[in-house]
Design a protein around this motif. Structure first.
Motif, PDB file in Angstrom:
ATOM      1  N   TYR A 218       1.968  -2.083   2.094  1.00 38.72           N
ATOM      2  CA  TYR A 218       3.098  -2.329   2.992  1.00 38.72           C
ATOM      3  C   TYR A 218       2.806  -3.519   3.896  1.00 38.72           C
ATOM      4  O   TYR A 218       3.652  -4.395   4.093  1.00 38.72           O
ATOM      5  CB  TYR A 218       3.368  -1.074   3.833  1.00 38.72           C
ATOM      6  CG  TYR A 218       4.620  -1.151   4.686  1.00 38.72           C
ATOM      7  CD1 TYR A 218       5.828  -0.644   4.227  1.00 38.72           C
ATOM      8  CD2 TYR A 218       4.597  -1.735   5.950  1.00 38.72           C
ATOM      9  CE1 TYR A 218       6.981  -0.711   5.006  1.00 38.72           C
ATOM     10  CE2 TYR A 218       5.737  -1.812   6.736  1.00 38.72           C
ATOM     11  CZ  TYR A 218       6.925  -1.299   6.260  1.00 38.72           C
ATOM     12  OH  TYR A 218       8.072  -1.370   7.040  1.00 38.72           O
ATOM     13  N   ALA A 219       1.583  -3.564   4.431  1.00 41.76           N
ATOM     14  CA  ALA A 219       1.211  -4.659   5.323  1.00 41.76           C
ATOM     15  C   ALA A 219       1.168  -5.989   4.573  1.00 41.76           C
ATOM     16  O   ALA A 219       1.509  -7.043   5.125  1.00 41.76           O
ATOM     17  CB  ALA A 219      -0.142  -4.374   5.965  1.00 41.76           C
TER      18      ALA A 219
ATOM     19  N   TRP B 258       6.170  -4.416  -3.972  1.00 46.16           N
ATOM     20  CA  TRP B 258       5.468  -3.361  -3.233  1.00 46.16           C
ATOM     21  C   TRP B 258       4.857  -2.361  -4.218  1.00 46.16           C
ATOM     22  O   TRP B 258       3.679  -2.004  -4.102  1.00 46.16           O
ATOM     23  CB  TRP B 258       6.455  -2.695  -2.287  1.00 46.16           C
ATOM     24  CG  TRP B 258       5.904  -1.657  -1.361  1.00 46.16           C
ATOM     25  CD1 TRP B 258       4.600  -1.296  -1.186  1.00 46.16           C
ATOM     26  CD2 TRP B 258       6.667  -0.834  -0.476  1.00 46.16           C
ATOM     27  NE1 TRP B 258       4.499  -0.292  -0.246  1.00 46.16           N
ATOM     28  CE2 TRP B 258       5.745   0.008   0.207  1.00 46.16           C
ATOM     29  CE3 TRP B 258       8.016  -0.719  -0.188  1.00 46.16           C
ATOM     30  CZ2 TRP B 258       6.161   0.951   1.157  1.00 46.16           C
ATOM     31  CZ3 TRP B 258       8.428   0.213   0.761  1.00 46.16           C
ATOM     32  CH2 TRP B 258       7.506   1.034   1.421  1.00 46.16           C
TER      33      TRP B 258
ATOM     34  N   VAL C 296       5.795  -6.250   5.306  1.00 46.67           N
ATOM     35  CA  VAL C 296       5.857  -6.854   6.637  1.00 46.67           C
ATOM     36  C   VAL C 296       6.142  -8.362   6.568  1.00 46.67           C
ATOM     37  O   VAL C 296       7.086  -8.845   7.215  1.00 46.67           O
ATOM     38  CB  VAL C 296       4.576  -6.554   7.441  1.00 46.67           C
ATOM     39  CG1 VAL C 296       4.552  -7.353   8.738  1.00 46.67           C
ATOM     40  CG2 VAL C 296       4.485  -5.058   7.751  1.00 46.67           C
TER      41      VAL C 296
ATOM     42  N   THR D  17       5.633   3.522   6.000  1.00 48.83           N
ATOM     43  CA  THR D  17       5.209   4.442   4.939  1.00 48.83           C
ATOM     44  C   THR D  17       5.356   5.903   5.337  1.00 48.83           C
ATOM     45  O   THR D  17       6.097   6.666   4.718  1.00 48.83           O
ATOM     46  CB  THR D  17       3.744   4.160   4.557  1.00 48.83           C
ATOM     47  OG1 THR D  17       2.937   4.145   5.749  1.00 48.83           O
ATOM     48  CG2 THR D  17       3.620   2.820   3.864  1.00 48.83           C
TER      49      THR D  17
ATOM     50  N   GLU E 103      -0.927   2.124   3.471  1.00 49.21           N
ATOM     51  CA  GLU E 103      -0.604   1.129   4.495  1.00 49.21           C
ATOM     52  C   GLU E 103      -0.900  -0.307   4.048  1.00 49.21           C
ATOM     53  O   GLU E 103      -0.240  -1.254   4.492  1.00 49.21           O
ATOM     54  CB  GLU E 103      -1.378   1.425   5.779  1.00 49.21           C
ATOM     55  CG  GLU E 103      -1.000   2.735   6.438  1.00 49.21           C
ATOM     56  CD  GLU E 103      -1.771   2.962   7.726  1.00 49.21           C
ATOM     57  OE1 GLU E 103      -1.770   2.049   8.581  1.00 49.21           O
ATOM     58  OE2 GLU E 103      -2.382   4.037   7.878  1.00 49.21           O
ATOM     59  N   THR E 104      -1.909  -0.484   3.218  1.00 49.38           N
ATOM     60  CA  THR E 104      -2.340  -1.849   2.905  1.00 49.38           C
ATOM     61  C   THR E 104      -1.282  -2.619   2.117  1.00 49.38           C
ATOM     62  O   THR E 104      -1.040  -3.803   2.387  1.00 49.38           O
ATOM     63  CB  THR E 104      -3.668  -1.832   2.134  1.00 49.38           C
ATOM     64  OG1 THR E 104      -3.548  -0.973   0.987  1.00 49.38           O
ATOM     65  CG2 THR E 104      -4.789  -1.302   3.024  1.00 49.38           C
TER      66      THR E 104
ATOM     67  N   SER F 102       2.662  -0.793   9.456  1.00 43.02           N
ATOM     68  CA  SER F 102       2.509  -0.234   8.111  1.00 43.02           C
ATOM     69  C   SER F 102       2.548   1.289   8.104  1.00 43.02           C
ATOM     70  O   SER F 102       3.064   1.900   7.170  1.00 43.02           O
ATOM     71  CB  SER F 102       1.210  -0.728   7.485  1.00 43.02           C
ATOM     72  OG  SER F 102       0.090  -0.386   8.287  1.00 43.02           O
TER      73      SER F 102
END
Length: 455
Positions: A418-419, A439, A423, A223, A415-416, A219
């Motif tokens: 994206y994860a 997203w 992913v 980003t 990051e959260t 992540s």
């Protein structure tokens, strides 16, 4: 920097604390009952100071050497060390635990390390009437001469309306890492622009399939390395608003670039910290954009890629052709001081040591120090070791001042989402372009939960 989560461990050590001029000054400002002083001298209301009190310090596993180095230098200052996940990946563990202490009105740690640069946005505010956890550092507590020693711009993410709420430990500027041995073997040159990077991917895919130019499986990479490095405005914030624009030309170009390279196989989806990544791609990474701390975490680590000396170089940060160089920033942890501490002097000594002292930042730290004098010595030491090739020292030093200023630092991590969305979506066979709407929605929802107005 993605350390493994570890359970809380409390290590007690005995020694004495000598509360010197700073604490004495605060005590003098306090009323007879303590804890009710004017906020004018420090910018916050300090707790009643307690002589010989230990300071509780939260760190992740990778920062334990900093605590040990401090204890060796200051054996008379008692430290209770507690390890936690370091708020890695935007876990929100720091915020969650502090909220519980705010509710109970006790138990706060004196110092907290966090891998996230966005914690100041919430730690500078008091929840439910509580005093904000993060103490202002530039309102009379720390000497301005010390604060001025940080690299220009390093403190921007933790400075709100002119008030500094944390001290950056290290910078995490992104450069283009390349394997000179493979470049020479294949007759390639290291790219300098995103356009060069994509063109190189096509040549590599056609001429040497199986070799790669990076991964988007983490992540922080998707980003900060790619979108932030592309100056894509997908994560922007003010104190009250949040916006995410995937239709901006630079956002769309980066989305297209990632999808193009995923399709031709030169970008992969494995986490760079996974055993599979090392097994599949050791000696097959022609180059990849990544933060400076990849040096010790990946390339030089015997437990990871273990690249031999004399092969690895750091090129200029990738940027769009014709644009001024601007790079991403992947972490660069922050030390926070508690406004509730009962030993201001010991906390000040600790923070000054771990951010600027040679005994840690030059001799032991795995990343590029945020404190300028330490950074100069650290990079010179790395260069003198003879491990790197090319203009390593110059390119890394220049990149330290080239972080893109358009990225936001709200009270949640980029990051959260994206994860959660990207992913698994890529793993299911979708493209990034397929996922941008979901997203964006996820980030907008996180922003609204945190009280931001979505633009």
């Amino acid at each position: 920097m993605a350390p493994q989560q570890r359970r809380f461990t409390r290590l007690s050590r005995s020694a004495a604390v000598i509360v010197t001029a700073t604490a004495a000054l605060v005590l003098a400002a306090c009323s007879g009952g303590g804890g009710s002083s004017s906020t004018s001298s420090l910018g916050f209301t300090p707790a009643e100071q307690v002589k010989n009190s230990a300071i509780t310090v939260w760190v992740d596993a990778a920062r334990e050497p900093a605590v040990k180095a401090f204890e060796a230098k200051y054996p008379d200052i008692k430290v209770n060390e507690q390890t936690y996940d370091g708020n890695a990946g935007g876990s929100d563990s720091f915020k969650t635990k502090i909220a519980l202490f705010d509710q109970s009105g006790q138990g706060w740690p004196d110092v907290v390390w966090s891998t996230q640069t966005n914690d100041a946005s919430w730690a500078s505010k008091g929840a439910n009437g509580a005093q904000p956890f993060a103490a202002p550092l530039n309102k009379g507590w720390f000497d301005q001469s010390f604060l001025d020693g940080f690299t220009k711009g390093a403190q921007d993410p933790v400075t709100i309306d002119g008030t500094m709420y944390g001290l950056r430990n290290d910078l995490a500027q992104v450069v283009f890492w390349y394997d000179q041995k493979l470049l020479d073997q294949f007759g390639y040159t290291a790219p300098q622009t995103w356009e060069d990077y994509q063109s190189l991917s096509d040549k590599l895919a056609a001429e040497h399939p199986g070799y790669i130019l990076g991964s988007v499986g983490d992540s922080f990479v998707g980003t900060y390395v790619y979108y932030m490095g592309a100056q894509a405005p997908i994560f922007q914030a003010t104190k009250t608003t949040f916006s995410s624009n995937f239709d901006d030309p630079k956002s769309k170009k980066m989305t297209d670039l990632i999808d193009h390279m995923l399709k031709n196989g030169t970008l992969v989806q494995d986490s760079v910290f996974s055993a599979d990544f090392v097994k599949k791609y050791q000696n097959k990474i022609v180059g990849m954009p990544g933060p400076i701390w990849y040096t010790g975490a990946l390339f030089q680590s015997k437990d990871s890629l273990n690249v031999p000396a004399g092969q690895l170089g750091a090129g200029v940060p990738l940027h769009w052709a014709g644009d001024k160089i601007a790079t991403g920033n992947v972490g660069g942890g922050v030390w926070y001081a508690s406004s509730h501490t009962k030993n201001l002097d010991a906390v000040k000594t600790f923070l000054q040591f771990v951010t600027s002292a040679d005994e840690y930042q030059v001799d032991l730290a795995p990343g590029y120090p945020a404190y300028a004098a330490a950074a100069t010595k650290w990079i010179a030491k790395q260069a003198a070791a003879g491990y790197f090739v090319g203009d390593f020292q110059k390119n890394v030093t220049d990149a330290a001042g080239q972080t893109w200023s358009g990225w936001g630092y709200p009270s949640f991590s980029s990051e959260t989402a994206y994860a959660k969305v990207v992913v698994p979506g890529l793993a299911a066979g979708k493209t990034v372009a397929d996922l941008t709407d979901a997203w964006k929605t996820e980030m907008d929802n996180e922003a609204q939960v945190q009280g931001y107005k979505v633009k």
